[in-house]
Scaffold this active site. Structure first.
Site, PDB file in Angstrom:
ATOM      1  N   ARG A 150      29.165  35.231  27.490  1.00  0.00           N
ATOM      2  CA  ARG A 150      28.074  34.251  27.413  1.00  0.00           C
ATOM      3  C   ARG A 150      26.892  34.789  26.599  1.00  0.00           C
ATOM      4  O   ARG A 150      26.654  36.004  26.562  1.00  0.00           O
ATOM      5  CB  ARG A 150      27.612  33.895  28.819  1.00  0.00           C
ATOM      6  CG  ARG A 150      26.814  35.013  29.451  1.00  0.00           C
ATOM      7  CD  ARG A 150      26.235  34.582  30.790  1.00  0.00           C
ATOM      8  NE  ARG A 150      25.332  35.559  31.331  1.00  0.00           N
ATOM      9  CZ  ARG A 150      25.473  36.121  32.533  1.00  0.00           C
ATOM     10  NH1 ARG A 150      26.491  35.814  33.322  1.00  0.00           N
ATOM     11  NH2 ARG A 150      24.588  36.998  32.966  1.00  0.00           N
ATOM     12  N   TRP A 210      28.168  41.311  27.076  1.00  0.00           N
ATOM     13  CA  TRP A 210      29.475  41.929  27.262  1.00  0.00           C
ATOM     14  C   TRP A 210      29.345  42.959  28.381  1.00  0.00           C
ATOM     15  O   TRP A 210      28.541  43.868  28.337  1.00  0.00           O
ATOM     16  CB  TRP A 210      30.077  42.510  25.979  1.00  0.00           C
ATOM     17  CG  TRP A 210      29.181  43.282  25.065  1.00  0.00           C
ATOM     18  CD1 TRP A 210      28.314  44.260  25.405  1.00  0.00           C
ATOM     19  CD2 TRP A 210      29.122  43.126  23.630  1.00  0.00           C
ATOM     20  NE1 TRP A 210      27.706  44.730  24.277  1.00  0.00           N
ATOM     21  CE2 TRP A 210      28.183  44.072  23.191  1.00  0.00           C
ATOM     22  CE3 TRP A 210      29.785  42.319  22.694  1.00  0.00           C
ATOM     23  CZ2 TRP A 210      27.875  44.207  21.835  1.00  0.00           C
ATOM     24  CZ3 TRP A 210      29.475  42.467  21.363  1.00  0.00           C
ATOM     25  CH2 TRP A 210      28.526  43.388  20.939  1.00  0.00           C
ATOM     26  N   ASP A 258      26.882  31.714  37.972  1.00  0.00           N
ATOM     27  CA  ASP A 258      28.136  32.276  37.459  1.00  0.00           C
ATOM     28  C   ASP A 258      29.378  31.742  38.157  1.00  0.00           C
ATOM     29  O   ASP A 258      29.295  30.934  39.078  1.00  0.00           O
ATOM     30  CB  ASP A 258      28.066  33.810  37.555  1.00  0.00           C
ATOM     31  CG  ASP A 258      28.529  34.453  36.267  1.00  0.00           C
ATOM     32  OD1 ASP A 258      29.622  34.081  35.798  1.00  0.00           O
ATOM     33  OD2 ASP A 258      27.806  35.310  35.740  1.00  0.00           O
TER      34      ASP A 258
END
Ligand code: FMN
Ligand code: MN
Length: 489
Positions: free
Chosen positions: A173, A186, A283
């Site tokens: 993202r 990452w 999330d």
């Protein structure tokens, strides 16, 4: 025939009644999430928001949010057909003689045809913006109320390993910081992060070139999510999935290639000495992932198709679209897991286990301690290392039925004896571990215990009616006129 691009696939979905166009103006800030969440949870169609507020670019979402659309994307009736193709390649034996070699040629040629091909140009170059560009052209979602901002949620982030030059594609993202910069989320164990660390170790400071492609034919768009080993090109696997090579074109301002059919391409770099606070973000755990320090992506050029589409997805309380994508990937990679560990009969990851929290494994147990061996194998197998709880059961448990798993596992354990705790790397999104990225994991040995494992009592048989009684009752059944069609609670 492989889908040429995202639009070709959307046209197919529309013909199949699997796409709904929404012409009302809808805000990419929260509203698209609320609508999509309701649609995914109801098993509804893919959505094309034609008039997102504040942008001329339509939003495509929930593209693969059902088993049927995943099957349409991979052009199969059942995902196990893809698994069977994987098996047929894994089954290739060393040829014994000339005839064997000749027989293998078509398979080898097929394998060769999956490698990405570089082409001169492609639709993603229809518009090239080297000066006049801004991320605000695009209807990037703010997904959930406490999100730190807008996030690009389905990018193919492309980098090259600074040591080997090998390509990596990852879906990480990207939080929009301003018109030309984003975060680069990452996580520390992912391949993009490894490239970043390795570039730092080599050069100390400077830049790591990054290209981000958004929206492509569905098998290519899945590239970033595929859990393939480091230095194996995800686009090769996409080529396998679509049964045709992924066509790539060179970027304008960086030495990287992107899918020629991409809708939107962001070219740029990550500065090796720059970190910035990223998050929070609602999330796929169903909770917000907290703020953290991550590298920053600077956009230097944007190319896109004429009238581009913006492909995105949301994550959040399960199930969401990522469950259907992840489940397909789990089925496709199961033969690879079975090749290494043939005792594995089946694997199940129910949506509420959010992939990293729960893996149920059925094995054909052959020696004492076998269940624990499999736990350790899984904890050392690529991204399966994150699995917080592994439940191992015997081969005759139907692990696709969670009720059967709960029943039989709990009957089979003596908790103090059958639970294994280990310490190791955990998912960055894990919020209950004492430290970020490092914590404990648990294995439950739900197999029948053997004498050779120190269990000296007899193990009882499972209750099953005998076949003769069953068939006598089958014959009687209609005449008894008992209505069991409506459950009584
Ligand atoms: C919608 C979606 C969003 C994701 N976001 C992230 C992310 O922000 N950071 C991350 O490290 N992994 C994220 N992942 C998981 C990675 O895409 C996945 O682990 C992938 O295999 C990583 O590629 P790599 O092994 O080449 O690093 C996401 C997956 C999905 C489906
Ligand atoms: Mn990778």
């Amino acid at each position: 025939m492989a889908y040429r691009d995202l639009r070709t696939f959307l046209a197919r979905l529309e013909r199949e009644g699997e796409l709904t166009r929404i012409n009302a103006e809808v805000d990419p800030v929260l509203e698209i999430t609320e609508i999509t969440d309701r649609v995914t949870k109801a098993g509804g169609p893919a959505l094309l928001f034609e008039r997102p507020k504040g942008s001329n670019v339509p939003v495509v979402i929930n593209l693969l949010g059902s088993e049927r659309r995943v099957n349409l994307a991979l052009e199969v009736d059942d995902i196990d057909q893809v698994a069977a193709r994987v098996r047929s390649f894994l089954d290739m034996q060393t040829p014994q003689g000339f005839l064997d070699k000749v027989k293998m040629l078509p398979k080898l040629a097929e394998l060769g045809s999956f490698f990405p091909k570089t082409v001169k140009s492609g639709a993603c170059k229809e518009v090239i913006r080297k000066d006049d560009f801004s991320l605000s052209f695009f209807p990037i979602l703010k997904c959930w109320p406490q999100d730190g901002g807008r996030y690009i949620t389905w990018p193919m982030v492309i980098t090259k390993n600074p040591e080997t030059g090998k390509r990596n594609v990852g879906c990480y993202r990207m939080q929009v910081f301003d018109e030309r910069t984003t975060g680069m989320h990452w996580q520390t164990q992912k391949h993009g992060a490894e490239h970043f660390r390795s570039a730092r170790a080599r050069h100390g400071s400077g830049r790591l070139e990054v290209a981000v492609a958004i929206g492509a034919d569905p098998a290519t768009a899945l590239a970033g999510i595929l859990p393939v080993p480091p230095d194996l090109d995800e686009f090769m696997f996409s080529g396998f999935l679509r049964r045709d090579a992924v066509e790539l074109v060179a970027c304008e301002t960086v030495d990287l290639e992107v899918p020629a059919n991409a809708e939107i391409v962001l070219e740029g770099y990550v500065d090796l000495s720059e970190m910035r606070t990223e998050g929070p973000f609602g999330d796929h755990t169903g909770f917000y992932s907290l703020e953290g320090e991550y590298p920053v992506f600077h956009v230097t050029c944007i190319t896109h198709r004429k009238e581009p589409l913006y492909l995105t997805t949301i994550v959040g309380p399960p199930p969401q679209e990522d469950f259907f994508m992840g489940h397909a990937i789990e089925r496709v990679f199961l033969p690879v897991m079975k090749m290494q560990y043939p005792e594995i009969v089946d694997v199940a990851m129910p949506p509420e286990g959010i992939f990293q929290n729960l893996m149920i494994v059925a094995i054909r147990k052959s020696y004492p301690g076998h269940a624990r061996k499999i736990m350790n194998a899984i904890w050392s197998l690529g991204q399966a290392m994150f699995t917080k709880v592994i439940v191992v059961v015997d081969h005759d448990v139907n692990i696709q039925n969670p009720r059967e798993v709960v029943w039989k596992t709990l009957c089979a354990i003596d908790p103090q004896r059958d639970i294994e705790f280990v310490l190791g790397p955990v998912d960055t999104l894990e919020h209950a571990s004492r430290l970020q990225d490092f914590g404990s994991k648990m294995g439950i040995d739900g197999t029948r215990k053997w004498q050779s494992e120190g269990f000296s009592r007899p193990w009882p048989d499972e209750i099953r009616m005998d076949a003769a009684t069953k068939s006598r009752v089958d014959a009687l059944w209609q005449s008894l006129k008992i209505d069991v069609s409506r459950p009584r609670r």
